[in-house]
Design an enzyme around this catalytic site. Sequence first.
Site, PDB file in Angstrom:
ATOM      1  N   CYS A   1     -15.084 -25.621  -5.943  1.00  0.00           N
ATOM      2  CA  CYS A   1     -15.401 -26.931  -5.384  1.00  0.00           C
ATOM      3  C   CYS A   1     -16.511 -26.855  -4.358  1.00  0.00           C
ATOM      4  O   CYS A   1     -17.171 -27.844  -4.097  1.00  0.00           O
ATOM      5  CB  CYS A   1     -14.161 -27.602  -4.806  1.00  0.00           C
TER       6      CYS A   1
ATOM      7  N   THR B   1     -33.789 -42.041  16.264  1.00  0.00           N
ATOM      8  CA  THR B   1     -33.822 -43.435  15.817  1.00  0.00           C
ATOM      9  C   THR B   1     -32.701 -43.704  14.839  1.00  0.00           C
ATOM     10  O   THR B   1     -32.449 -42.900  13.938  1.00  0.00           O
ATOM     11  CB  THR B   1     -35.198 -43.744  15.177  1.00  0.00           C
TER      12      THR B   1
ATOM     13  N   GLN C   1     -11.429 -38.532   4.753  1.00  0.00           N
ATOM     14  CA  GLN C   1     -10.709 -39.026   3.571  1.00  0.00           C
ATOM     15  C   GLN C   1      -9.719 -40.143   3.920  1.00  0.00           C
ATOM     16  O   GLN C   1      -9.325 -40.908   3.045  1.00  0.00           O
ATOM     17  CB  GLN C   1      -9.931 -37.882   2.908  1.00  0.00           C
TER      18      GLN C   1
ATOM     19  N   ALA D   1     -19.859 -37.148   8.217  1.00  0.00           N
ATOM     20  CA  ALA D   1     -18.728 -36.471   8.841  1.00  0.00           C
ATOM     21  C   ALA D   1     -19.076 -35.045   9.271  1.00  0.00           C
ATOM     22  O   ALA D   1     -18.599 -34.573  10.301  1.00  0.00           O
ATOM     23  CB  ALA D   1     -17.528 -36.465   7.899  1.00  0.00           C
ATOM     24  N   THR D   2     -19.927 -34.356   8.512  1.00  0.00           N
ATOM     25  CA  THR D   2     -20.280 -32.983   8.901  1.00  0.00           C
ATOM     26  C   THR D   2     -20.922 -32.978  10.284  1.00  0.00           C
ATOM     27  O   THR D   2     -20.561 -32.161  11.143  1.00  0.00           O
ATOM     28  CB  THR D   2     -21.225 -32.350   7.854  1.00  0.00           C
TER      29      THR D   2
ATOM     30  N   ALA E   1     -19.488 -42.733   5.680  1.00  0.00           N
ATOM     31  CA  ALA E   1     -19.549 -43.967   4.890  1.00  0.00           C
ATOM     32  C   ALA E   1     -19.357 -43.719   3.393  1.00  0.00           C
ATOM     33  O   ALA E   1     -18.720 -44.517   2.710  1.00  0.00           O
ATOM     34  CB  ALA E   1     -20.896 -44.661   5.128  1.00  0.00           C
ATOM     35  N   HIS E   2     -19.871 -42.584   2.895  1.00  0.00           N
ATOM     36  CA  HIS E   2     -19.900 -42.430   1.430  1.00  0.00           C
ATOM     37  C   HIS E   2     -18.535 -42.115   0.818  1.00  0.00           C
ATOM     38  O   HIS E   2     -18.406 -42.034  -0.395  1.00  0.00           O
ATOM     39  CB  HIS E   2     -20.950 -41.386   1.008  1.00  0.00           C
TER      40      HIS E   2
ATOM     41  N   ASN F   1      -8.710 -33.357   1.624  1.00  0.00           N
ATOM     42  CA  ASN F   1      -9.639 -33.780   0.583  1.00  0.00           C
ATOM     43  C   ASN F   1      -9.296 -33.233  -0.801  1.00  0.00           C
ATOM     44  O   ASN F   1      -9.764 -33.745  -1.799  1.00  0.00           O
ATOM     45  CB  ASN F   1     -11.069 -33.368   0.961  1.00  0.00           C
TER      46      ASN F   1
HETATM   47  C1  PLP Z   1     -16.539 -35.237   2.733  1.00  0.00           C
HETATM   48  C2  PLP Z   1     -15.805 -34.622   3.868  1.00  0.00           C
HETATM   49  C3  PLP Z   1     -16.477 -34.138   4.997  1.00  0.00           C
HETATM   50  C4  PLP Z   1     -17.986 -34.120   5.099  1.00  0.00           C
HETATM   51  O1  PLP Z   1     -18.528 -35.408   5.093  1.00  0.00           O
HETATM   52  P1  PLP Z   1     -20.094 -35.634   4.881  1.00  0.00           P
HETATM   53  O2  PLP Z   1     -20.342 -37.029   5.281  1.00  0.00           O
HETATM   54  O3  PLP Z   1     -20.338 -35.414   3.415  1.00  0.00           O
HETATM   55  O4  PLP Z   1     -20.829 -34.674   5.725  1.00  0.00           O
HETATM   56  C5  PLP Z   1     -15.721 -33.626   6.026  1.00  0.00           C
HETATM   57  N1  PLP Z   1     -14.373 -33.598   5.960  1.00  0.00           N
HETATM   58  C6  PLP Z   1     -13.698 -34.042   4.896  1.00  0.00           C
HETATM   59  C7  PLP Z   1     -12.210 -34.005   4.878  1.00  0.00           C
HETATM   60  C8  PLP Z   1     -14.390 -34.567   3.807  1.00  0.00           C
HETATM   61  O5  PLP Z   1     -13.707 -34.998   2.750  1.00  0.00           O
END
Ligand code: PLP
Length: 388
Positions: free
Chosen positions: A328, A242, A181, A73-74, A202-203, A153
């Site tokens: 956090c 890739t 989230q 997401a970053t 994904a995580h 989050n």
């Molecule tokens: C975890 C999170 C991110 C960042 O995601 P990553 O995949 O760890 O880079 C961005 N925004 C929110 C709201 C998140 O909870």
Amino acid sequence: MKLPIYMDHHATTPVDPRVVEAMLPYFSEHFGNPASRNHAFGWRAEQAVETARAQVADLLGARSREIVFTSGATESINTALKGVAAARRPKGNHIIALQTEHKAVLDSLQRLEQGDYRVSYIPVEPDGLVAVDRIARAISGDTILISILHANNEIGVIQPVTEIGALARQHGVTMHVDAAQAAGKIPIDVEADRIDLLSLTAHKLYGPKGVGALYIRRRDPRVEMTPLIDGGGHERGFRSGTLNVPGIVGLGKACEIASAEMATESMRLCALRDRLLDGLRKATDDIAVNGSLELRLPHNLNVSFAGVDGETLLMGLDDIAVSSGSACTTATPQPSHVLRALGIGDSLAQASLRFGLGRWNTEEEVDYAVEKVSRIVKRLRELSPIQH
Ligand SMILES: *Cc1c(COP(=O)(O)O)cnc(C)c1O
């Protein structure tokens, strides 16, 4: 019951065994590069990537061609915000976001502010939700982009994305949604919500770390965006490099499971969350829920225990993984900017705990957490009765 107990699913989630199983063949057996156009190894990998693309698109009500794979997401957020800011610069330089955004958004916007962009950070109400008319009033002729954190989050509140989407569309402003989230936890429909760009990872949905996706609307209207990463033109030129095939297969499988199980899973988690809150309320007095309880992710609970220091409380919770409203993001404990934006004072913000329940938490674990948390809160309050 196995200790320690994990209740920090907003930080990350374990990978679902079904996801691991789907990924395994793509390390050593089907290891091809999906960009290899002239042999079966490449075709096999490409086929797997396209299946995953459809699975991600399905979760969002999008078309496959609108999904670009990233490292998380970053990266999706950086690509969306900086890419749209650059492409739409001739139309204006003003961006709108919430005060309660994730650091990935806040730090990207701060970078843009160092250039010639202007950002309005919209305050939220005491329940953590934004009043849409505040956004309406912030829009000017220069506004090119609005970024909204779908589900927070820390406190799990769900913003009125559909209304904000309608407003953005009406003014010709591009809307990006940080759904890290929300994706896989609550229904999302990029058409109904009029979302132009959406970031997910994904995580946070029982997939592997280091892979994510960016939804980029292709029509009605087509999003204008300059790529951040050049080199080979992968992913329709939006993200070269890739592809992480096993990771992408895992993300796809995680999205497929979420699509199928979201409804039942959210009901189960909501009941567990209510059990946790009821238990804590019965066992402890003077606890406050931070943020709206109604418009909230089913698996989130964020509560403050008046008169208790969150860091000390966390140290006492040696066999339950949760997080506090401070510390956090860095080593130096600072009250969370989210709780501050709700108007919560520093001492109550420091006294907060965030529970994030997940796919494998049980009633037994919740009952254990209730007992342990309330016992420690009582002891800490007896030690410092003045603050309480
Ligand atoms: C975890 C999170 C991110 C960042 O995601 P990553 O995949 O760890 O880079 C961005 N925004 C929110 C709201 C998140 O909870």
